[in-house]
Design an enzyme around this catalytic site. Structure first.
Site, PDB file in Angstrom:
ATOM      1  N   ASN A  90      24.876 -59.617  15.412  1.00  0.00           N
ATOM      2  CA  ASN A  90      26.296 -59.946  15.291  1.00  0.00           C
ATOM      3  C   ASN A  90      27.057 -58.768  15.878  1.00  0.00           C
ATOM      4  OD1 ASN A  90      28.895 -60.608  14.398  1.00  0.00           O
ATOM      5  ND2 ASN A  90      28.539 -59.774  12.359  1.00  0.00           N
ATOM      6  N   GLY A  91      27.921 -59.027  16.858  1.00  0.00           N
ATOM      7  CA  GLY A  91      28.685 -57.929  17.459  1.00  0.00           C
ATOM      8  C   GLY A  91      28.616 -58.015  18.974  1.00  0.00           C
ATOM      9  N   CYS A 147      29.585 -64.602  13.974  1.00  0.00           N
ATOM     10  CA  CYS A 147      28.141 -64.754  13.790  1.00  0.00           C
ATOM     11  C   CYS A 147      27.753 -64.359  12.376  1.00  0.00           C
ATOM     12  CB  CYS A 147      27.310 -63.924  14.760  1.00  0.00           C
ATOM     13  SG  CYS A 147      27.687 -64.208  16.482  1.00  0.00           S
ATOM     14  N   LYS A 191      48.850 -72.768  11.023  1.00  0.00           N
ATOM     15  CA  LYS A 191      47.952 -73.699  10.312  1.00  0.00           C
ATOM     16  C   LYS A 191      47.811 -74.988  11.108  1.00  0.00           C
ATOM     17  CE  LYS A 191      46.438 -71.559   8.266  1.00  0.00           C
ATOM     18  NZ  LYS A 191      46.538 -70.186   7.923  1.00  0.00           N
ATOM     19  N   GLU A 239      45.745 -74.451  14.385  1.00  0.00           N
ATOM     20  CA  GLU A 239      44.330 -74.114  14.306  1.00  0.00           C
ATOM     21  C   GLU A 239      43.461 -75.243  13.764  1.00  0.00           C
ATOM     22  OE1 GLU A 239      43.310 -70.583  12.022  1.00  0.00           O
ATOM     23  OE2 GLU A 239      44.770 -71.065  10.486  1.00  0.00           O
ATOM     24  N   GLU A 266      53.491 -69.025   9.868  1.00  0.00           N
ATOM     25  CA  GLU A 266      52.236 -69.373   9.211  1.00  0.00           C
ATOM     26  C   GLU A 266      52.027 -70.899   9.222  1.00  0.00           C
ATOM     27  OE1 GLU A 266      49.685 -67.907   8.479  1.00  0.00           O
ATOM     28  OE2 GLU A 266      48.657 -69.105   6.980  1.00  0.00           O
ATOM     29  N   LYS A 289      35.761 -67.300  11.028  1.00  0.00           N
ATOM     30  CA  LYS A 289      36.545 -66.777   9.914  1.00  0.00           C
ATOM     31  C   LYS A 289      36.859 -65.288  10.070  1.00  0.00           C
ATOM     32  CE  LYS A 289      38.345 -67.187   5.777  1.00  0.00           C
ATOM     33  NZ  LYS A 289      39.647 -67.848   5.755  1.00  0.00           N
ATOM     34  N   ARG A 306      31.444 -68.118   9.760  1.00  0.00           N
ATOM     35  CA  ARG A 306      31.538 -66.981  10.686  1.00  0.00           C
ATOM     36  C   ARG A 306      31.293 -67.391  12.140  1.00  0.00           C
ATOM     37  NH1 ARG A 306      31.143 -62.084   8.021  1.00  0.00           N
ATOM     38  NH2 ARG A 306      30.537 -61.087   9.953  1.00  0.00           N
ATOM     39  N   TRP A 341      28.787 -67.404  17.024  1.00  0.00           N
ATOM     40  CA  TRP A 341      30.104 -67.614  17.642  1.00  0.00           C
ATOM     41  C   TRP A 341      30.010 -66.914  18.989  1.00  0.00           C
ATOM     42  CZ3 TRP A 341      34.170 -64.675  19.561  1.00  0.00           C
ATOM     43  CH2 TRP A 341      35.388 -65.358  19.727  1.00  0.00           C
ATOM     44  N   HIS A 358      68.212 -70.070  21.675  1.00  0.00           N
ATOM     45  CA  HIS A 358      67.946 -69.211  22.829  1.00  0.00           C
ATOM     46  C   HIS A 358      66.759 -69.693  23.649  1.00  0.00           C
ATOM     47  CE1 HIS A 358      70.957 -66.389  21.404  1.00  0.00           C
ATOM     48  NE2 HIS A 358      70.472 -66.614  20.191  1.00  0.00           N
TER      49      HIS A 358
END
Ligand code: M6R
Length: 611
Positions: free
Chosen positions: A99-100, A2, A488, A491, A484, A606, A27, A73, A507
């Protein structure tokens, strides 16, 4: 999670708030809303992006020199018009953005329901503003005091802004665990989750601390802590340029940020390395030189991409400084009962410097007496302010939700930390350090060269854009690069991808391999080269499609892989900085070809300021 923006002054608030919300959209972007005071409070809110809100608000009265806005968000309650912020009290006098997470909202809501409060949303935020209203009704307290009393009753994290039609010349802002910055202008104040909505109006900012409440009028700012003690704020000068926040001709922020890496890596090393004399200088941690000489163990805590950078750091620190390193997911570490002593050094890595789990891990380690270093990108964020010392990555604002330049800058800083500790402990010779630093100094040019593969990578992306799965494999410090690369791809293009140490493939994951399965290998000519070649053969024997990242001039892998992307020759220590580049590009192009929203992938935000 947010983004919040507020304005009080002499200008029209709406354009400032909307522009600020666009800047903060990274955000959260599932719904947005604004509230303006023009005699009374007007609220406009809508599910969707900030641009949907703008469309919705076209033609309505948007006047007012006090305003606030929110881009969400979702945590409590699905993304919808009614769950969008701002939320109002039952009597409509008070309005809040938040926000929170208010963790004890359910208990408070129950009490308020019993008193007859009616809620119009499923959010914890609406409960908080009803609580303020209720306190005022029951006690007759003024708004400032009622907000303070309410905040003392809630458990959780918040950054809030409240406005009231009873006192239309005031905004009240408060923070605990979620960031809030106040921009100080002449006869005007700005409030935002970070400094990006503020920078074009003023360079003077105050970072609100946890448990502080700001009472803001056009010409007056009073900050108190939650116990009612007056605080003396420190005004920082922002070192942020407006052009850093624009796309600069690129189609997406992610692509711009990928291309910025030669510059961001150079900025990250500037003034810190002296190749000719073989010296690393890290001003931010130099007071801890003695500690570093005697440190027994280093624990790295981080989340997501930053955790991957931590894994690269583990290889480098153990290799050069010979200190044992453990790399922990902050979210797991904080809920275990980890064994931490005063002898330990904890390095917390975070691009945003606001990640809730990383912050909690730091607090835990601090309680147990460890020394904490931060490796952060956002200057003035919460993590650099709660750590003992640290090294900024100086990558500049990263706006694409998928981390790119922040990752390579984190790896660069960890490389410098590894060399710095090695230098202090005498585990590296001067001549070796001269050799490594000379090569490290060349890395920005080599990254530039690696970016030259863009068109070739785009052609490879075309072949694999419809894949449903993908494996990324590497050994040594190329294993975190594989992780990584997989992150990428998942997402931003929503293709299922896994990163594995190449040897682990046998394995389990080998069972997935068939002619449909692309397997990306990091197969550069270094210590595990022959072993990786064997792994490639194992994949080819099962008809998998191999895309290999190889050292320039390689012929062996080229002969067996379906596609290769060359990266320049470098010391093994710096391979992660180069091998990451084609992986970022391949994910970017696949996402674009699949029509995905590259900069704002679904369900993500983010900075994850909730646990
Ligand atoms: O701001 P931080 O570095 O603490 O964020 C950690 C993760 O949330 C972040 O790296 C996330 O995984 C990114 N979306 C990766 O691209």
């Amino acid at each position: 999670m947010c983004g919040i923006v507020g304005y009080i002054g002499y200008r029209d608030a709406y354009p400032i708030v909307i522009k600020g919300l666009h800047r903060l959209e990274y955000r959260g972007y599932d719904s947005a809303g604004v509230a303006l005071i023009d005699k009374d409070i007007k609220v406009y809110k809508k599910a969707g992006k900030v641009s949907d809100l703008e469309e919705f608000a076209k033609g309505v009265n948007l006047h007012g020199t006090i305003g606030m806005g929110h881009t969400r968000w979702a945590t409590h309650g699905a993304p919808s018009d009614r769950n969008s912020h701002p939320h109002s009290s039952g009597d409509r006098r008070l309005t809040i953005i938040h926000n929170g997470i208010i963790e004890n909202y359910a208990v408070i809501k129950e009490t308020l329901l019993a008193k007859g409060h009616i809620f119009l949303s499923d959010t914890d935020t609406e409960v908080l503003i009803h609580l303020v209203e209720d306190i005022q009704k029951e006690t007759g307290l003024d708004l400032r005091e009622a907000v303070r009393v309410a905040l003392n009753k809630v458990v959780g994290a918040y950054a809030i802004v409240i406005m009231s039609s009873d006192d239309p010349d005031q905004l009240i802002a408060a923070r605990k665990g979620s960031p809030l910055v106040i921009g100080v202008g002449e006869g005007e104040y700005f409030i935002a989750s970070d400094a990006t909505p503020i920078v074009e109006y003023t360079k003077n900012v105050i970072y609100l601390n946890d448990n502080e409440i700001a009472y803001i009028r056009r010409n007056d700012l009073l900050i108190k802590n939650i116990d009612n003690t007056v605080q003396t704020p420190y005004i920082h000068e922002l070192d942020l340029k407006l052009e850093m926040l624009e796309k600069g001709g690129y189609d997406h922020f992610m692509l711009k940020e990928i291309y910025e890496q030669p510059r961001s890596i150079r900025d990250c090393m500037r003034g810190r390395i002296y190749p000719k004399i073989g010296k690393v200088q890290l001003g931010g941690i130099k007071e801890y030189t003695e500690k570093l000489k005697n440190v027994d163990r280093i624990i790295i805590v981080a989340c997501g991409t930053s955790w991957h950078a931590g894994l690269v750091g583990e290889y480098l620190i153990e290799e050069y400084a010979r200190v044992p390193v453990e790399v922990e997911y902050a979210s797991e570490f904080r809920y275990r009962n980890p064994i931490i002593t005063e002898k330990d050094l904890v390095i917390a890595i975070s691009q945003s410097g606001e990640t809730a789990d990383t912050m909690a891990a730091i607090e835990l380690a601090k309680e147990k007496g460890a020394t904490i270093f931060g490796v952060c990108n956002v200057v003035g964020a919460s993590i650099p302010r709660i750590t003992h010392a640290g090294v900024y990555t100086h990558a500049g604002p990263e706006i694409g939700v998928a981390s790119t330049k922040a990752f390579t800058a984190q790896v660069t800083v960890l490389t410098l930390i590894a060399f710095y500790i090695a230098q202090q402990r005498g585990t590296i010779t001067q001549s070796k350090l001269i050799e490594l630093l000379t090569e490290l100094n060349e890395i920005p040019e080599l990254v530039e060269k690696a970016l030259g593969s863009n068109e070739h990578v785009q052609q490879i992306a075309e072949k694999f854009k419809d894949s449903r799965n993908c494996l990324f494999l590497g050994r040594g410090s190329s294993f975190p690069v594989a992780l990584e690369g997989a992150l990428k791809l998942k997402e931003i293009s929503y293709i299922h991808a896994e990163g594995y140490p190449a040897a682990e493939m046998k394995h389990g994951p080998i069972a997935l391999i068939d002619e449909e399965m692309p397997v990306v290998f990091i197969a550069t000519k270094h210590s595990s080269y022959e072993k990786v070649i064997s792994n490639i053969q194992e994949v080819k024997a099962r008809k998998g499609k191999v895309i290999a990242i190889v050292t320039e001039g390689d012929t062996d892998v080229k002969a067996m892989a379906d596609y290769v992307v060359e990266i320049p020759q470098t010391d093994e220590a710096f391979v992660p900085l180069l091998a990451t580049i084609p992986l970022q590009l391949i994910s970017y192009h696949i996402a674009v070809m699949r029509g995905c929203n590259v900069d704002q992938p679904r369900n993500l935000a983010k900075s994850v300021t909730v646990e």
